[in-house]
Design a protein around this motif. Sequence first.
Motif, PDB file in Angstrom:
ATOM      1  N   ALA A 270       0.828  -1.209   0.000  1.00 34.19           N
ATOM      2  CA  ALA A 270       0.000   0.000   0.000  1.00 34.19           C
ATOM      3  C   ALA A 270       0.861   1.257   0.000  1.00 34.19           C
ATOM      4  N   GLU A 271       1.930   1.259   0.792  1.00 27.79           N
ATOM      5  CA  GLU A 271       2.809   2.426   0.846  1.00 27.79           C
ATOM      6  C   GLU A 271       3.478   2.663  -0.510  1.00 27.79           C
TER       7      GLU A 271
ATOM      8  N   ARG B 218       0.944   4.024  -3.006  1.00 23.79           N
ATOM      9  CA  ARG B 218       0.667   5.454  -2.760  1.00 23.79           C
ATOM     10  C   ARG B 218       1.804   6.317  -3.293  1.00 23.79           C
ATOM     11  N   ASP B 219       3.058   5.872  -3.104  1.00 20.82           N
ATOM     12  CA  ASP B 219       4.184   6.629  -3.649  1.00 20.82           C
ATOM     13  C   ASP B 219       4.091   6.717  -5.173  1.00 20.82           C
TER      14      ASP B 219
ATOM     15  N   ARG C 262       1.444   9.191  -6.032  1.00 18.87           N
ATOM     16  CA  ARG C 262       1.911  10.563  -5.758  1.00 18.87           C
ATOM     17  C   ARG C 262       2.759  11.079  -6.909  1.00 18.87           C
TER      18      ARG C 262
ATOM     19  N   ALA D  38      -3.153   2.364  -8.796  1.00 18.80           N
ATOM     20  CA  ALA D  38      -4.386   2.426  -8.004  1.00 18.80           C
ATOM     21  C   ALA D  38      -4.948   1.031  -7.774  1.00 18.80           C
TER      22      ALA D  38
ATOM     23  N   LEU E 294      -2.916  -0.606  -5.092  1.00 12.77           N
ATOM     24  CA  LEU E 294      -3.300  -0.060  -3.789  1.00 12.77           C
ATOM     25  C   LEU E 294      -4.586  -0.717  -3.309  1.00 12.77           C
TER      26      LEU E 294
ATOM     27  N   GLN F  95      -5.205  -2.906   0.094  1.00  6.33           N
ATOM     28  CA  GLN F  95      -6.235  -2.595   1.091  1.00  6.33           C
ATOM     29  C   GLN F  95      -7.144  -3.797   1.330  1.00  6.33           C
TER      30      GLN F  95
ATOM     31  N   ALA G 184     -10.340   2.642  -3.324  1.00  7.28           N
ATOM     32  CA  ALA G 184      -9.208   2.483  -4.234  1.00  7.28           C
ATOM     33  C   ALA G 184      -9.618   1.775  -5.527  1.00  7.28           C
TER      34      ALA G 184
END
Length: 595
Positions: A137-138, A141-142, A145, A154, A157, A161, A173
Amino acid sequence: MELPSRPLDEGEAGAVWRSHRLRTLESRLQGLDLGDEQAAEVVALLQRVREETAVLDAMWQAQRAPDYQPRWWQDGELDRERADRHNDAGTAALAAGNPGPAFEEFTQAIRLWPSSPAYHSNRAAAALKLARFGVAAEDARDALRLDPGSARAALRLAKAQAGSRDPAAAVEAYSLALQLAEMGSPEGSTARAARRGLAAARAALESADAGRVRDRAEARRGLRAGIPRRPLAPEAAAAALESARAVAGANPGSHAAHAALAEAAIACGRWEDAGAAVAGMDPGLDADYLRAEVAWRRGDVASALTLLGQGGQSGAAAVPDDATDGSRRAAGHEAMTEGSRSAAERGSVIDGQDATEPGSPEQPARTPGPPPLPDKMKDLAAFLAPISVLLAAADAAEEEGIQEDVADACGAALDHLLACAGDGLRAVLHARRGAARAARNSLDSALEDARAALWLAPGLARALALQARLLTRLGRHTEAFLAWRQAERAAPGTPGLAAETAAAAARCAAQQAAAAATGGSGLASSDASRSALSTLGIEGGAAVTHASLRAAYRRAAATWHPDKWGGRGEEARLAAEERFKVVQLAYEELQACVS
């Protein structure tokens, strides 16, 4: 040219240097006589340089913020070509069904070029294969970003989740992934996967809502299975804790998720984390049971029995005041079985049930009371009852000054704990038995107990103080001083500790002066000092100054800082954290011994 009013820090100097080099490159390129095709290539290259310079400047500006938290990849070298090679190797490994090596390759790629969204997204894919959902997940997200339009990031991610059992976040998501995918290829594989995942996440969300209602009812009755008393392998415990953290973080309102996190923290001996997790659980017998598990494993049997609904009852089998020394020891051992039997017999009373039916002449009808205790609580109470009896016997013997009986009672309790996970309680028992043996002048066996306690619980202040007193009595003053220092840090503000440390420092200095006068090395004359020197990578025979000690500490601290191990998994990070604490302790200990 106006000079700056203060020296530039590293970030400011880097920004100035990049800006100057970019202007120099632009002016030189303007002077070149190039054809149309070459000019187009140069313009594209210059644009790429500008973009990467802007990325570096943005990273520096972010790092200046007061609340900035360094990322695990921040100390990379920035080499795009090497990063591409690692990324290609990771892609090949992932395609071959080897997610572990692929994860490491993508990790190296990110270290070398953290501004590439593809590298972060690829590492998220490998982390998903490894079921490391928090890391996935981290990374996803990076990637988002850096590239907010990436449907693939996505989707990863969303899968992370869902794997973390956070259906609400997964629905959000998956919806984003579907929206982004339909903007590009509405019937492509990413869009189809997003639709399937969104339907599954919505169904899971409905099931989770129903499950929360069921969880609350089961939590009150304590229907969750109990914790095994046999210790887990450290690797398995660390892996379980990492997974439980991810699930609980994704499900802040889930009783089951917080219960699993508390159980994993207990297995790792992380009592504060376990207590925080229990606080997030629904009230009821499940929470009381886990609080009792934490209490006895830390060494507080009385509080555990109180939480189990048996406070004060375990002392019913205490040894009579008029017992002889021999009968007291025999009664202590007999209590091992008697306490277990009495705890089991008390189960029907604790359950709020009676042999007489409600409404009979002997028993008037009554309103429903609290739920009956589950078997796991009865079983734990039966296990702890004989230990409580032995501790009561030790207390009585200590009041009468019969130290042999104190040691015997503690030894019997330790025997009862064989192959159990209660390191905190075993440490307390070793420290107490060591104190009893020290009172009988059995210094070597007492020191063994003190060290056994510290091996089980390195910060146990009473064991540190016991060890320091024993080392002083044995004339090993350097080790005694270091032990007093540790005790003072473990229990700051304890009356008398500062005076003991100061007296130990004076004895240590006198012993070192005597050793120097005879040609010896006071710093390397004890096992503790040699161990501390070894921890910092200093050879025992080397001359040690404050400067060399500080340099050795910085090297060791740079190697074992936990932030540098975050990308290697929770187990590696926890091991590095423990090693880093050892490095800090060794440095603090040696500072006081270097002239």
